[in-house]
Design an enzyme around this catalytic site. Structure first.
Site, PDB file in Angstrom:
ATOM      1  N   GLY A  91       2.382  -7.463   1.550  1.00 28.14           N
ATOM      2  CA  GLY A  91       1.968  -8.871   1.667  1.00 28.14           C
ATOM      3  C   GLY A  91       2.103  -9.183   3.061  1.00 28.14           C
ATOM      4  O   GLY A  91       2.206  -8.485   3.778  1.00 28.14           O
ATOM      5  N   ASP A 209      17.076  -0.766   1.659  1.00 27.56           N
ATOM      6  CA  ASP A 209      15.918  -0.900   3.065  1.00 27.56           C
ATOM      7  C   ASP A 209      16.690  -1.354   4.214  1.00 27.56           C
ATOM      8  O   ASP A 209      15.977  -2.314   4.891  1.00 27.56           O
ATOM      9  CB  ASP A 209      14.784  -1.742   2.578  1.00 27.56           C
ATOM     10  CG  ASP A 209      13.633  -1.354   3.639  1.00 27.56           C
ATOM     11  OD1 ASP A 209      13.763  -0.206   4.284  1.00 27.56           O
ATOM     12  OD2 ASP A 209      12.577  -1.800   3.611  1.00 27.56           O
TER      13      ASP A 209
END
Length: 458
Positions: A91, A209
Site C-alpha cells: 500500500g 516486524d
C-alpha cells in the site's frame, strides 16, 4: 503541506506506515510497490463501512480528530489528499484532512493507507492486507494505531488512521550524537514498546516486524507501532502465575537483582482503598498476570534481515519468541546506534544471526544502567528460543528486569517523553520508494524518476 527530507534519515514529520528506507521487511513473497494506471481510476460512490460501524475506542474518547471523523458516513470525496508520505509492499500512505476542516488545525490531519486490491491480488498478498485490517479493528491502546474509518474507492481499499507528526525512531535516532539515544531515552522508548507488545500478545497477536522504522512518534512524543501486515493471529490463554523473588542472574555479566520486591505488585500504582474486595486488597506481590501466545507456530520467512531471529534465519518454525528477539535488537540499536549482527549483505547478516556470538562495543559498561541494558539484551538475544527471556511468560518476565526499575510501566503514558515534536509545517519535497536493478528497495527524492500511483494525481 508537511516536510519530508531526503535520504534514510528523513521522515521526521511523516507517518510512514511502510518504511521508505533500505532496511525493509521481507516475506516469502516478492516485494514491489503497488501502482496502477490512471485510466482505471474511478471514484464513484461505493458501499462503505461508516465510522459508526467501527467499534468505539474508549482511549480515544477525548481525541478531537477521532470524534470529528466519526460524525457521519464517509467516502473518499470527504478527504483532501495533501501528499504522498510513504509506500510499501502492499500500500501507499497519504497525508490527508477532511475537506470541511480548518487547514491550521493540527487535529484535522490524518494518514490514509491505500491498497490497490487488484495489485495485491496479482501478487497473492491480499491476505496480508486483510490481516492488517483485521488487527487494526481489534486494537484499542494508547501506543497502537486506531482505525478511524474505512471505505472503498474504485478498486482501492482505504483505511484512515492517526497521523504521527514526529516521524519514526529510526529517523529520530539519526538526529542525535553518534546516531544513538541516551540510555534514559532508550529506556523510555523501550518501555512503551514493551507495553505495546504486551497488549498485542495478550490478544494473541505476534507482531513479527518490530524495528525503529515501524515505531512512529506522535505529536506528544509518545510512540505508536505501525505495520501489521506481517503479523500473525493466534490465541493467548490468560493465567496468574507465581513470580521469582528476584530476577535471575546472567552468568556472563553476573548482574545481581536490584529491583525492589514491592515493584512486582500488579496493582502497585493504585491505592488499596480503591478496591472493595478484600481478596484484591490482599493480592500477593509475587503473583503475575500472564497472557502469552506460547503455542503459536509459523514457518513463514518474514521480518527484516537485521531483526529476524535465529529460528527464522535458519528456516525453522517460530512463535512468540521472535518478538522478544527483535525487542532485544531494538534496544541494542537504540543504545549503540547499530544492530549487533549486521553484515555487508543480507546473507552475511543471516549467517551472523545464526552463528556469531553477541558482543558489545566496549568490554565494560560505563554505568549501572548500561550494565542492566546489556544484561537485558543478553537475555532477549538468546539464540535458543526456549531459553529466551519472554518466551515463557512474555512481558510479565521482561518488565521485572532491573533495566526498568523506577519506571511505573502501568502509567508510562503519563510520563513526559524525551522529545515532544508537536505538529510542524515544512516545505521540502517528499520521498518516494523505488527499486534498483536487483529489486532492492531504496529512497529517492522527487527529483529522481519514480513509479507514480494513480492516487498521486488527486
Amino acid at each position: 503541506m508537511l516536510e519530508s527530507g531526503s535520504g534514510r534519515d528523513s521522515g521526521m514529520s511523516l507517518e510512514t506506515v511502510n518504511s521508505t528506507t533500505q532496511r525493509t521487511s521481507m516475506s516469502s513473497g516478492s516485494e514491489s510497490i503497488c501502482s496502477t494506471s490512471f485510466s482505471r481510476l474511478s471514484f464513484d460512490l461505493l458501499p462503505i463501512s461508516s465510522p459508526e460501524s467501527l467499534s468505539i475506542k474508549p482511549h480515544r474518547s477525548s481525541d478531537f480528530a477521532y470524534t470529528a471523523i466519526r460524525k457521519s458516513s464517509l467516502t473518499f470525496r470527504d478527504f483532501h489528499l495533501l501528499r504522498r508520505i510513504g509506500s510499501g509492499d502492499i500500500g501507499t500512505v497519504y497525508l490527508c484532512r477532511l475537506r470541511d476542516s480548518d487547514d491550521d488545525d493540527p487535529a484535522s490531519y490524518y494518514a490514509m493507507k491505500v491498497v490497490d486490491k487488484d495489485a495485491v491480488a496479482i501478487k497473492k498478498k491480499s491476505h496480508r492486507a486483510e490481516m492488517e485490517r483485521k488487527i487494526l479493528k481489534m486494537l484499542d491502546h494508547p501506543f497502537l494505531p486506531s482505525l478511524y474509518a474505512e471505505f472503498e474507492a474504485s478498486h482501492f481499499s482505504c483505511i484512515v488512521m492517526e497521523f504521527c507528526s514526529g516521524g519514526d525512531l529510526h529517523s529520530l535516532r539519526h538526529r542525535h550524537h553518534r546516531n544513538r539515544f541516551s540510555l534514559s531515552s532508550a529506556r523510555f522508548y523501550a518501555a512503551e514498546v514493551l507495553v505495546a507488545l504486551e497488549y498485542l500478545h495478550m490478544l494473541g497477536i505476534i507482531y513479527r516486524d518490530l524495528k525503529p522504522e515501524n515505531v512512529l512518534v506522535r505529536s506528544d512524543g509518545h510512540i505508536m507501532l505501525s505495520d501489521f501486515d506481517l503479523s500473525m493471529c493466534s490465541h493467548a490463554i490468560p493465567s496468574v502465575e507465581s513470580s521469582p523473588d528476584c530476577f535471575p542472574k546472567d552468568e556472563a555479566l553476573d548482574v545481581s537483582c536490584t529491583r525492589p520486591h514491592s515493584n512486582l505488585t500488579p496493582f502497585a500504582c493504585l491505592s488499596k482503598r480503591l478496591f472493595r474486595s478484600r481478596k484484591v486488597q490482599t493480592f500477593q506481590s509475587n503473583r503475575l498476570f500472564v497472557a502469552e501466545p506460547v503455542e503459536a507456530r509459523s514457518c513463514s520467512f518474514v521480518g527484516t534481515h537485521e531483526y529476524v531471529s535465529p529460528e527464522v534465519a535458519s528456516g525453522k518454525s517460530h512463535g512468540n519468541a521472535v518478538d522478544w528477539w527483535s525487542f532485544g535488537i531494538f534496544i541494542y540499536e537504540m543504545v549503540y546506534g547499530r544492530t549487533p549482527f549486521a553484515g555487508p549483505s543480507n546473507e552475511a547478516t543471516l549467517r551472523n544471526i545464526i552463528k556469531k556470538p553477541l558482543s558489545f562495543p566496549t568490554a565494560t559498561p560505563s554505568s549501572t544502567l548500561e550494565m542492566h541494558a546489556r544484561n537485558l539484551v543478553s537475555g532477549l538475544l538468546n539464540k535458543d528460543p526456549n531459553r529466551r527471556l519472554g518466551s515463557k511468560r512474555g512481558a510479565a518476565d521482561v518488565k521485572m528486569h532491573p533495566f526498568f526499575v523506577g519506571l511505573n510501566l502501568a502509567l508510562i503514558r503519563m510520563v513526559t517523553p524525551p522529545e515532544v515534536p508537536g505538529l510542524r509545517r515544512h516545505k521540502t519535497t517528499p520521498l518516494f520508494t523505488v527499486k534498483d536493478n536487483n529489486g532492492k528497495r531504496s529512497c529517492s527524492s522527487s527529483r529522481q524518476q519514480h513509479t507514480t500511483s494513480s492516487f498521486d494525481y488527486f
